[in-house]
Design a protein around this motif. Sequence first.
Motif: not given
Length: 146
Positions: A24, A26, A66, A68, A76, A78, A105, A110
């Motif tokens: 993902l 970051y 978190r 993303i 989140y 994971k 997202l 996700l």
Amino acid sequence: MENNKEIAAYIDKHPIYRNFIENLPYNIKLKARSRALRKAGVLSEVIFWMQVYKGMFWKIDFDRQRIIGNFIVDFYVKTLGLVIEIDGSSHDNKEEYDQKREDYLISLGLKIYRVSDLRVKHDLNNVMTELEKYIIAEFGDSSINI
């Protein structure tokens, strides 16, 4: 039905299958902001966190605030690729921004579960039951009817 996916947890004997999304994006520039949001402790987020931290919710691991991509999500999971957003007044008049964020997202693979700030504060038991049902429906064995 044979399912070769790894089981991440069980909710009431329902296997919950792992849906880990690798690599993902970051944005490290948001690290201080995410830490500040965790420390600020929005009441509804703290209430929710007290239900899920340290694996208290079916031994599922949740992260708070978190990063993303260029966004910070409330919670989140994971192992499931699941974002949980608690919508309070900060989301008022930001429908276009929220939709852009949600579309981004989802494009990463996700899933997003939204709940209102007021429901967390005033209807927590039902919120947690509905989250259980959502996770079973989205990540459980599709051959089992809930």
